[in-house]
Write an enzyme that holds these catalytic residues in place. Structure first.
Site, PDB file in Angstrom:
ATOM      1  N   LYS A  69       0.857  -1.185   0.000  1.00 19.56           N
ATOM      2  CA  LYS A  69       0.000   0.000   0.000  1.00 19.56           C
ATOM      3  C   LYS A  69       0.895   1.238   0.000  1.00 19.56           C
ATOM      4  O   LYS A  69       1.530   1.555   1.001  1.00 19.56           O
ATOM      5  CB  LYS A  69      -0.909   0.050   1.228  1.00 19.56           C
ATOM      6  CG  LYS A  69      -1.964   1.159   1.142  1.00 19.56           C
ATOM      7  CD  LYS A  69      -2.387   1.692   2.495  1.00 19.56           C
ATOM      8  CE  LYS A  69      -1.577   2.876   2.955  1.00 19.56           C
ATOM      9  NZ  LYS A  69      -1.729   4.107   2.152  1.00 19.56           N
TER      10      LYS A  69
ATOM     11  N   GLU B 287      10.086   1.608  10.655  1.00 23.33           N
ATOM     12  CA  GLU B 287      11.086   2.650  10.404  1.00 23.33           C
ATOM     13  C   GLU B 287      10.345   3.974  10.524  1.00 23.33           C
ATOM     14  O   GLU B 287       9.479   4.285   9.700  1.00 23.33           O
ATOM     15  CB  GLU B 287      11.707   2.483   9.009  1.00 23.33           C
ATOM     16  CG  GLU B 287      12.902   3.369   8.772  1.00 23.33           C
ATOM     17  CD  GLU B 287      14.020   3.107   9.766  1.00 23.33           C
ATOM     18  OE1 GLU B 287      14.508   4.090  10.348  1.00 23.33           O
ATOM     19  OE2 GLU B 287      14.383   1.933   9.985  1.00 23.33           O
TER      20      GLU B 287
ATOM     21  N   CYS C 185      13.379  11.488   6.812  1.00 22.01           N
ATOM     22  CA  CYS C 185      13.550  11.052   8.200  1.00 22.01           C
ATOM     23  C   CYS C 185      14.974  11.313   8.675  1.00 22.01           C
ATOM     24  O   CYS C 185      15.225  11.439   9.874  1.00 22.01           O
ATOM     25  CB  CYS C 185      13.186   9.576   8.356  1.00 22.01           C
ATOM     26  SG  CYS C 185      14.095   8.472   7.266  1.00 22.01           S
TER      27      CYS C 185
ATOM     28  N   GLU D 183       9.812  16.385  15.454  1.00 19.60           N
ATOM     29  CA  GLU D 183      10.033  16.236  14.021  1.00 19.60           C
ATOM     30  C   GLU D 183       9.069  17.142  13.257  1.00 19.60           C
ATOM     31  O   GLU D 183       7.859  17.047  13.410  1.00 19.60           O
ATOM     32  CB  GLU D 183       9.844  14.786  13.595  1.00 19.60           C
ATOM     33  CG  GLU D 183      10.217  14.548  12.142  1.00 19.60           C
ATOM     34  CD  GLU D 183      10.095  13.085  11.726  1.00 19.60           C
ATOM     35  OE1 GLU D 183      10.976  12.610  11.005  1.00 19.60           O
ATOM     36  OE2 GLU D 183       9.116  12.430  12.146  1.00 19.60           O
TER      37      GLU D 183
END
Length: 514
Positions: A190, A265, A299, A401
């Site tokens: 997906k 992750e 990231c 973040e």
């Protein structure tokens, strides 16, 4: 014989939008509901890239059933033969690199130099895992008993459910898909709804390379409608997810009741440490690339820079000058553009929110801070490269973040303080140091609790033949890339063969001569 949906040219003002379906059991088909969703160019939202199947649980059920049915034959195919299919796919990717890169820039927004790198990473990973078709090494060890042989071999887990993000829309799917396939697993993937075309293109490459029907299945749609039923499906044996830490926690919770393999992750809040003996020109180069490459939507982005107070002012002056000079624009409109847009309105809103947070916290806005909304940029999600100075490590902009072109510069008095600041966040993906002192470099390398570390380079730039991943809230102990990726998608089987002709008991019948 697969039935590929027609692909129309959507670049002309009067052309019909391209339509893309799911890929299930070797066939391209629409969603069971008949619904579709639009994919638009984030640099120019008037440009409709195409429409895609807006799928639901019924489509996931079909895809998992196809993967389950294909698994026995795919697992039985010798691993070198599986590797040969991946090798052919890598060759096709090489030939189509420019076309695929332009499609990616159009749907995701990052500039062409970067999307070419994204496709190259998919090429590298596919070649690498093709080679693993002839390796997948196990172990052979001596037995403590006479006339006994022992070894270990890998075996596939089963059906892998892959949920991939939008920022590396071909590289990250290849990181997951290629090791899963070469080990004999089947796949249901997906992709992110912001970048489905790149995964459609990757699946088409595998189809052309000769991958049997059902081995890879693609289902497009939202996280609630597709991702949730995929990761909780009883016949999905491993889920591999890349995305935010918040969603990753939900993935882990969904996998836990069935004890299924779960690879995560997730987020990062990475730091560049600039010491007083650093080559500042090199450090500034690294901070610009680490902070504003992919518009900060990595990231591994260097969203924090800790700078020794002795060189703080000089570094900041140079960094600000370089950031202000960056050319921001659509990568297909001007190939000299150095930074593209945010991927969507939500991400742009997040960036603007954190700019306000930084100002409210008392950080000094040194560069940027505003949306770019004049001329051609008005049709896209563009934001200025933004730098905050005099940032304290406790501020939200230095801890959370942001995933956008916002960098916090933090003054420090020593290497020890820089390391303390670096380790003070909840994430542990990547860090780097700029110094000419090898002792400082080794101390930082030892003491930074991150999965990746660089010396005199920014926090981005991982290669496919070393493991990729992080510590703390960045991951759950697994790694992507290199041979470590094989651990995610395989189980070990230890095998003992006794040809003595009589019962031998390990740890009991151990006397010499028995």
């Amino acid at each position: 014989m697969s039935a590929t949906l027609p692909k129309a040219d959507t670049r002309g003002s009067g052309s019909k939008p391209a339509s893309y379906g799911n890929y299930i059991a070797g066939q391209w088909m629409g969603a069971a509901s008949g619904r579709t969703f639009e994919n638009r160019n984030p640099a120019d939202t008037s440009d409709l890239v195409g429409t895609f199947a807006d799928s639901g649980p019924e489509d996931v059920e079909k895809a998992v059933a196809a993967a389950r049915e294909a698994f026995p034959k795919w697992r039985a195919l010798p691993a070198p033969k599986r590797g040969e299919i991946l090798y052919r796919a890598a060759e096709i990717l090489v030939r189509r690199k420019e076309e695929l890169s332009r499609d990616m820039t159009r749907e995701m927004g990052k500039v062409l130099t970067e999307t070419r790198g994204d496709v190259q990473e998919a090429i590298d990973m596919t070649y690498y895992m093709a080679g693993e078709g002839r390796r997948q090494f196990g172990q052979t060890t001596p037995s403590e008993l006479s006339n006994k042989f022992q070894m270990s071999v890998r075996m596939p887990v089963g059906t892998a459910g892959l949920i991939t993000p939008w920022n590396f829309p071909m590289a990250i799917p290849s990181w997951k898909m290629m090791p899963a396939l070469v080990l004999g697993n089947t796949v249901v993937i997906k992709p992110a709804t912001d970048t489905p075309l790149s995964v459609v293109n990757l699946v088409k490459v595998l189809e052309e390379a000769g991958l049997p029907p059902g081995v890879v299945n693609l289902v497009t749609g939202g996280g609630t409608e597709v991702g949730a039923p995929l990761m909780s499906h009883r016949d999905v044996h491993i889920v591999s997810f890349t995305g935010s830490t918040g969603v990753g926690r939900k993935v882990s919770e969904a996998c836990a009741p069935a004890f299924k393999h779960c690879h995560l992750e997730m987020g990062g809040k990475n730091i560049i440490m600039v010491m007083d003996d650093a080559r500042l020109d090199l450090a500034v180069d690294g901070a610009v690339w680490g902070g504003f490459g992919t518009s900060g939507q990595r990231c591994t982005a260097a969203s924090r820079v800790a700078v020794h107070e002795k060189v703080y002012k000089e570094f900041v002056d140079r960094f600000v000058e370089r950031a202000r000079a960056l050319k921001v624009g659509g990568g297909l409109v001007d190939e000299k553009s150095e930074m593209g847009p945010c991927v969507n309105q939500s991400q742009l809103d997040t960036v603007q929110k954190y700019v306000r947070v930084g100002l409210d916290e008392g950080a000094t806005l040194l560069a940027g801070g505003h949306r770019l909304d004049k001329g051609a940029q008005a049709r896209g999600y563009f934001h200025e490269p933004t730098i905050f100075g005099d940032v304290e490590a406790s501020m939200r902009i230095a801890r959370e973040e942001i995933f956008g072109p916002v960098v916090s510069v933090i003054p420090v008095k020593s290497l020890d303080e820089a390391i303390e600041v670096g380790n003070s966040v909840e994430y542990g993906l990547s860090a780097s140091i700029y110094t000419q002192d090898i002792n400082s470099a080794f101390r930082a390398m030892r003491d930074m609790y991150t999965g990746i570390f660089y010396v005199n380079a920014p926090t981005i730039g991982a290669e496919t033949h070393l493991p990729f991943g992080g510590t703390k809230n960045t991951g759950n102990g697994h790694r992507e890339a290199c041979t470590q990726a094989l651990e995610v998608f395989s189980e070990w089987k230890s095998i003992y063969i006794d040809y003595s002709g009589h019962l031998q008991r390990a740890q009991i019948d151990t006397e010499v001569g028995e």
